[in-house]
Each structure stands twice: as C-alpha cells, then as structure tokens.
Design an enzyme around this catalytic site. Sequence first.
Site, PDB file in Angstrom:
ATOM      1  N   ASP A   1       8.667  36.089 -52.733  1.00  0.00           N
ATOM      2  CA  ASP A   1       8.425  34.916 -51.899  1.00  0.00           C
ATOM      3  C   ASP A   1       8.244  33.626 -52.710  1.00  0.00           C
ATOM      4  O   ASP A   1       7.398  33.541 -53.598  1.00  0.00           O
ATOM      5  CB  ASP A   1       7.154  35.169 -51.085  1.00  0.00           C
ATOM      6  CG  ASP A   1       6.994  34.230 -49.908  1.00  0.00           C
ATOM      7  OD1 ASP A   1       7.380  33.050 -50.025  1.00  0.00           O
ATOM      8  OD2 ASP A   1       6.488  34.670 -48.865  1.00  0.00           O
TER       9      ASP A   1
ATOM     10  N   SER B   1      10.590  30.334 -48.103  1.00  0.00           N
ATOM     11  CA  SER B   1      10.329  31.397 -47.148  1.00  0.00           C
ATOM     12  C   SER B   1      10.935  31.065 -45.777  1.00  0.00           C
ATOM     13  O   SER B   1      12.127  30.830 -45.664  1.00  0.00           O
ATOM     14  CB  SER B   1       8.823  31.652 -47.077  1.00  0.00           C
ATOM     15  OG  SER B   1       8.533  32.890 -46.504  1.00  0.00           O
TER      16      SER B   1
END
Length: 252
Positions: A150, A38
Amino acid sequence: MKVGLVLSGGGARGIAHIGVLKALEELGIEIHCLAGASAGSIVGSLYAYGYKPDKILEIVTSASVFKSMRPAWAMTGLLTLDGLREILIKYIPENSFESLKKPITIVATEIRKGKSAYFTKGELIPVIQASCCIPAVFNPIAINGGVYVDGGVLDNLPAQSIRDQCDVLVGSHCNPIIDEFDVKNFRNVIERSLLLAIYGNTAVSKNLCDVFIEPQAIGKFSGFELNKAKELVAMGYQYTIQNFSASDFRAK
C-alpha cells in the site's frame, strides 16, 4: 494555469473523491495532472482514462471494485487482488499509463527498501494493485523485481510527486481523524490505529496543497463500509460545493 489533483487512500471512504471530482467539474475546474494512493489511485486512474464522475460511481458500485479487495479479518492467510485486476482490465483494457488522457502518478511502498516508489509509465494495473495492497492482508505485488504494498503506508497524500507539474495543487483527503471513536472490535481498533499512523505523513503533504478538501463528515464511516457509496459521494460533493468557489482554484 495548470491544476493538479492529489487523491488520498482511505478504502471505501475513497469513494468520496468521486463527489469532489463532480463538484470540481461543476465549478469549471479543469484537472491537468493527478496523483493517487490506494483507493485514490483507482478513482484517479479511471478519471484520467476519461470516465466522468457519474460513470466512475457506476463502475465502482456495479462492478464492486472496492468489494473485490475487501479484507477478511481472520487468521486464514493472505488474500490476493486478482479480482481488482479483472475489473480494471475491463474498463482500462490497454492497461498502460500511456493510454490515459491525463498523466497520473501512483505511489506504492517498496517493502524491502522501506521507500515510496512513484510510477508514471508502463503497465498500469499492477501498480494500482500494489498501491491498494494493505500489508498483512493482501499478498504483496511484484513489479520489475520490486515487492510492493500500500502506497499510503509512507505517503497517503502524494502531493510532492506532482507539485512541480502544476500552478495550483488541490488535495482531496478522505481520512479525517475525528474525536469520536468507539472500541467495537478488533477490526475497527486496527483500522483506527492505521489511520493515526498514516496521518503523520499526510500532515506534511497537506502543507504542499494550495487547496485542501477534507469533508469531516466522512470520518464517521469505516473504510470498509462499501454499502455507503452514494452517501460518501454526496458528502464529497456537498462539502466541496459549499466551501469552495472557482476563485479558490486560481494561482495566487
């Protein structure tokens, strides 16, 4: 001796990684390989490309990298990460893992298979987008027939991915769980819940690190407090400088 650095996800708190990098450079620690999830994939890729910490902060604040992926907490549909792509292509125009001066492994979650995927070669920016793709907020990213969200969902501190590439593995974690929490609104309840869920996989990865850097002070900030960039960098820097010396990063 080879030193690896793994950078966790954490939204705006990931800006603290820049301060950690700055401190490591001042301590004379050369990073040989990186891994990121991320927000950590953004900071890590810019560093791997050759940008110094001060320049990375300049890019993040002036180009509003994190603002380009600010979620809208309303029932208005999914957002895209096209803005993030435009910014990254400006600063990493080759758009490839091969253009980086240091190797980096980036994790994303293949949502259909329910597994982590680790990328090390080929096109770079779609992988960063995928790693940053908060589920139910951003549209999933399609890469080579896979559908990704993610990376932090299953592996927010991808230490295992580079453990065998280095003698000393340093973990920079920007999602400390602090005891103080006020229920203010829907957004901060959701964020707190995600942090608690993600922390479970981080606890396992933490044990793979020889050095673990986790400034507790950044836990008071939301992952969406983009206006606190300089404070977050300062916290990452000060914590690392005050708590570690060059000898801590030598192979035992």
